[in-house]
Each structure stands twice: as C-alpha cells, then as structure tokens.
Design a protein around this motif. Structure first.
Motif, PDB file in Angstrom:
ATOM      1  N   PRO A 124      33.286  32.100  -3.155  1.00  0.00           N
ATOM      2  CA  PRO A 124      33.468  32.518  -2.501  1.00  0.00           C
ATOM      3  C   PRO A 124      33.404  33.534  -0.652  1.00  0.00           C
ATOM      4  O   PRO A 124      34.369  33.881  -0.601  1.00  0.00           O
ATOM      5  CB  PRO A 124      34.135  33.374  -3.357  1.00  0.00           C
ATOM      6  N   ARG A 125      32.633  33.895  -0.291  1.00  0.00           N
ATOM      7  CA  ARG A 125      31.869  34.668   0.379  1.00  0.00           C
ATOM      8  C   ARG A 125      32.067  33.243   1.817  1.00  0.00           C
ATOM      9  O   ARG A 125      31.668  33.814   2.785  1.00  0.00           O
ATOM     10  CB  ARG A 125      30.555  35.385   1.304  1.00  0.00           C
ATOM     11  N   HIS A 126      32.251  32.114   1.926  1.00  0.00           N
ATOM     12  CA  HIS A 126      32.177  31.305   2.267  1.00  0.00           C
ATOM     13  C   HIS A 126      30.988  30.779   3.177  1.00  0.00           C
ATOM     14  O   HIS A 126      30.447  31.151   4.451  1.00  0.00           O
ATOM     15  CB  HIS A 126      33.033  31.421   3.543  1.00  0.00           C
ATOM     16  N   ARG A 127      30.337  30.682   2.713  1.00  0.00           N
ATOM     17  CA  ARG A 127      28.772  30.344   2.753  1.00  0.00           C
ATOM     18  C   ARG A 127      28.394  28.609   2.480  1.00  0.00           C
ATOM     19  O   ARG A 127      29.433  27.961   1.294  1.00  0.00           O
ATOM     20  CB  ARG A 127      27.847  31.211   2.081  1.00  0.00           C
ATOM     21  N   LEU A 128      27.425  28.212   2.928  1.00  0.00           N
ATOM     22  CA  LEU A 128      27.590  26.614   2.479  1.00  0.00           C
ATOM     23  C   LEU A 128      26.237  27.038   1.551  1.00  0.00           C
ATOM     24  O   LEU A 128      24.959  27.659   2.061  1.00  0.00           O
ATOM     25  CB  LEU A 128      27.181  25.724   3.883  1.00  0.00           C
ATOM     26  N   ARG A 129      26.503  26.360   0.975  1.00  0.00           N
ATOM     27  CA  ARG A 129      25.287  26.055  -0.666  1.00  0.00           C
ATOM     28  C   ARG A 129      24.510  25.086  -0.508  1.00  0.00           C
ATOM     29  O   ARG A 129      24.265  24.667  -1.874  1.00  0.00           O
ATOM     30  CB  ARG A 129      26.179  26.789  -1.597  1.00  0.00           C
TER      31      ARG A 129
END
Lengths: 202, 268
Positions: free
Chosen positions: B254-259
């Motif tokens: 949800p924090r717009h990170r690529l995981r």
C-alpha cells in the motif's frame, strides 16, 4: 523543513537528520555504508520505521506517490522503461529550459539505448526536477560527468537551493560539498555522524 | 447421418502400427528417441484407459459428490501444473494459491454459466457434460495463467529499476507496473487467440472432429465448438487477468513499494 527522526531499516540506522529550507547537505562514506539505503528509506522505497516530517506534516499522512513528488530521489543508476527518451518526460513548460541547462537540448528525440552513463545521469536529474520537489535526494549526481557538465549541474542545483529547495546528496568528490556550501556528514556501518569539514581537509 | 462405428481393441492396436514403425526407424537411425516415444505412448494408453474407466464409473454413479470430487482432483493437478511452470514464484501460500485460485474461480464460474445457461443438462451438474467441459476450460485457463504469471514474475524481477524509476516520479504501483502487466496479459492470451485464429482453417478442433466422427451433423458440431471456444476464451481471459493483477497486488504494497522480497528464485 524535512525532519528525519530515528529512521531505521533492517540494515541501517537509527538516523536523525534535519534539512533546512534552501540548504545543501552532503553525505560521504565508503561503498556499502548504507548511503543509498538511507535515501531509499526516506522516499519509502524500502520498508522502514521512524518518523519523517515535511513542513510539520507526517510522511504517513501523504499517499506514497505524493510524498515522492515532494521528496524526490534520483538514484545513482536510473531506470528507463521505454525505448524513446521523450517518453520519460512530462511535457511541462520548463522541459526545454531544463534540458538546455544540462547541455542536452537535443536529447528528447534520442533512443535510451544509445545514451551514455553521463547523459542518463543528467536526464534522470531533469526528470526529477520537472516535479519541482521541495526536497531533492541525489545519489552521486555527477559521478559520470566531465568537468564542464559537473559545473552545469552544480549551477542548476545552486539555483534550486536559492529558490528554497533542500538538497541532500551523496558524493565521493571532497570538493563538491565546498562548492555547494554544503554541511557535511559521514556515513559508516549504517550510522550517520556529523563531519567537520576543516578536520577532513587538513 | 451414418451410425456410430464402434472401434474394437484390435482397431486400436492396428492404428499404432505407424508409431511402432517410427520407433523402429528411430532405432535404425540411432536417434535415441525410441525410449521416450514408447514410454509416452504407453503412458498415454494407460492414463486414457484409466480415465475412461473412472469417467464411466462416475457417469454410472451419477452422484453430485463424486462429480465434485473428480472436478476437485482435476483442479488440484491443474493448480500444481501452474505452480511448476513458473520460474520465479510468489513465496508462501500465495505461490500455489494465487494461480490456482484465479484459474478455479474463473473456470468454475464459466463452466457453471455454460451448463446452466446454454447446455442445460438435467440435473445441471450431470457429470457427462460437467466434467469434460470443466476439463477443457481448466486446461486452457491453466496454460494462460501459468504463461501470464511466469512472464510477469520474470519481467518484474529483471525490471526492478524500471518500476522504481516510475514510482520515484510519483506514479502509483499500478501505473508503474503497467508495461509488465501488459506483457504478462499478452503472453497469457496468446495461445487462446492463436487457437481461435487457426481453428477451422489449419485444424479442425479435436472436440468437433470427435462429434463428427460419432455421427453428429457438422453444423451442429460447429455450434458446439463455437460455444466451447467462447467459454474457453472467456475463462482464460478472466483467469489471466485475475492472476496477473492479483500477483502485482501481492508484489507491491500500500505504500507503493515494489516487494520483490515476496518473490522466490534467483534475485537479480
């Protein structure tokens, strides 16, 4: 303006740092000290804990895309998702002017695959400046540039500082912080400490 | 229409003559294919005979429980196949769960729609209709989903800097991964699109051929084939879409990170 408090990831921190309006801050340190990870954590690209406030407003109250438009990070290795250079830029009114300021007025018609490392570096900076961020985080922004291009980029950065932008940059060039009148920090083993410029110069 | 001609087991043996000839040629020419050729032919024979027996039992029993159980077994095998065919997989439960889930939901939905809406056997779950239809739909959706997920995961793992460059310019996780989603969807859709384009000109579909051979009017067989192809296309599309966007959702946060830490396989 930007207040970082106890910023921590699994690899670095805790780090405290405050950036003032219209200031420049430089971080140096050996490779692998966590400088890039620190910048990534500030823009919330890696999982991290701690609080960061921009003009008193907490980072968690910003949607992440908004945060990254206000606090813009330019990594050392830039990413290019399309074949043509122009696809990576928004058609803002200052685009031509910005490209000219880094000596790449012609570049928008080029192909990404034919860009040199130094050209990529300058274009990635322009891309970030188009957002008009309040804080600019730069990871070795001039490492691949020849001296005239370094001068152009530094001039551009000084203009931004003069209009109130806060810049935090990672650099290996000991003269660069002097030219940009930056306060200096040293990073080692994931920890940040203040760096006495005179002591380092002697 | 001519009556249905029942094959004897001797007919089947006679039909295998050319395959055996190939095996002999392979030995003479030292191609080294003999073993695999014979083994896969035998394997196919055993599998099909067993499936024939099982299907006959299930049709004869005519019980909802057995039908659902057979469908579940098919689903488990297809789900496993999706998982195996990916080079890089989601970690944890999501690895087998997401692909199989997307396939089963869309496959079951479309199968039920086709049964209840158009084919209308009585009862609606009658195994003679439900199982072959579900099998065909599952097979195609499985291929699409596994291709889509494999493409997506490989592309994301290699394209980390491209995605993050877009995230850094203030784009959302959906915008930043769009080129990769498009790539994955295209690769997942390709087999069914190719199948639709070639059907009828290059090849007569197996199901239609079967119906014609068993004495059905070709025009009637065509209607059935069209119905099936539309259902297959629909199920594959839904499955691939669901799996692709589900996987993007899982590989970002949800924090717009690529995981990419949620993806297994050699991290590049």
């Amino acid at each position: 303006m930007l207040i970082i408090d106890e910023l921590k990831t699994s690899l670095i921190g805790p780090i405290d740092l405050t950036l003032e309006v219209g200031s420049c801050t430089a971080i140096s340190g050996p490779s692998g000290a966590g400088k890039s990870l620190f910048l990534r954590a500030i823009v919330d690209l890696d999982e991290n804990s701690g609080t960061i406030k921009l003009n008193g407003r907490d980072r968690n109250t910003f949607p992440a895309p908004d945060w990254r438009r206000n606090v813009s990070y330019v990594p050392a290795e830039s990413g290019w998702w399309s074949e043509r250079v122009e696809d990576h830029f928004r058609p803002t009114s200052d685009l031509v002017e910005l490209l000219a300021a880094v000596g790449l007025e012609e570049a928008s018609g080029w192909e990404v695959s034919r860009l040199s490392t130094g050209e990529r570096q300058r274009l990635a900076l322009v891309r970030a400046l188009q957002l008009d961020p309040e804080v600019l985080l730069l990871d070795e922004p001039t490492s691949a540039l020849d001296p005239p291009s370094v001068a152009k980029v530094e001039l551009l950065l000084k203009e931004r500082i003069a209009t109130g932008c806060a810049i935090l940059l990672v650099t290996h060039d000991p003269e660069q912080p002097v030219r940009l009148k930056a306060s200096c920090f040293h990073m080692a083993g994931g920890k940040l400490r203040e760096h006495d410029l005179h002591e380092a110069a002697s | 229409m001519s009556a249905y001609h029942v094959l004897s087991y001797w007919d089947i043996v006679a039909a295998s003559v050319f395959l055996l000839l190939n095996a002999v040629l392979s030995i003479l020419l030292n191609l080294g294919l003999t073993r695999t050729l014979i083994v896969s032919a035998l394997r196919m024979t055993v599998q099909l005979i067993l499936v024939g027996l099982v299907l006959k039992l299930i049709f004869f029993a005519g019980s909802l429980l057995w039908t659902v159980l057979a469908a579940a077994v098919m689903g488990v095998f297809a789900g496993r196949e999706i998982w195996v065919r990916q080079d890089r997989r989601l970690k944890g439960f999501w690895g087998p769960g997401l692909g199989a889930g997307a396939m089963l939901i869309s496959g079951a939905l479309v199968t039920l729609y086709g049964l209840a809406g158009q084919i209308r056997p009585d009862p609606v779950w009658q195994p003679q209709y439900a199982l072959p239809l579900f099998g065909m739909i599952l097979g195609n959706t499985m291929t699409g989903v596994s291709l889509g997920l494999d493409t997506l995961h490989t592309a994301l793992a290699k394209g980390k800097s491209e995605v993050e460059a877009q995230l850094l310019l203030g784009r959302t996780r959906w915008e930043a991964t769009r080129p990769f989603a498009r790539q994955a969807l295209r690769s997942g859709f390709t087999p069914i699109i190719n199948a639709m384009a070639a059907t009828g000109i290059v090849s007569l579909p197996g199901m239609m051929t079967g119906q014609i051979l068993s004495g059905v009017d070709p025009q009637e067989a065509v209607k059935y084939q069209l119905l099936i192809m539309f259902l297959l296309g629909g199920a594959t599309g839904l499955g691939v879409l669901g799996a692709t966007f589900g996987s993007i959702w899982r590989l970002t946060d949800p924090r717009h990170r690529l995981r990419l830490d949620r993806l297994s396989g050699g991290t590049s």
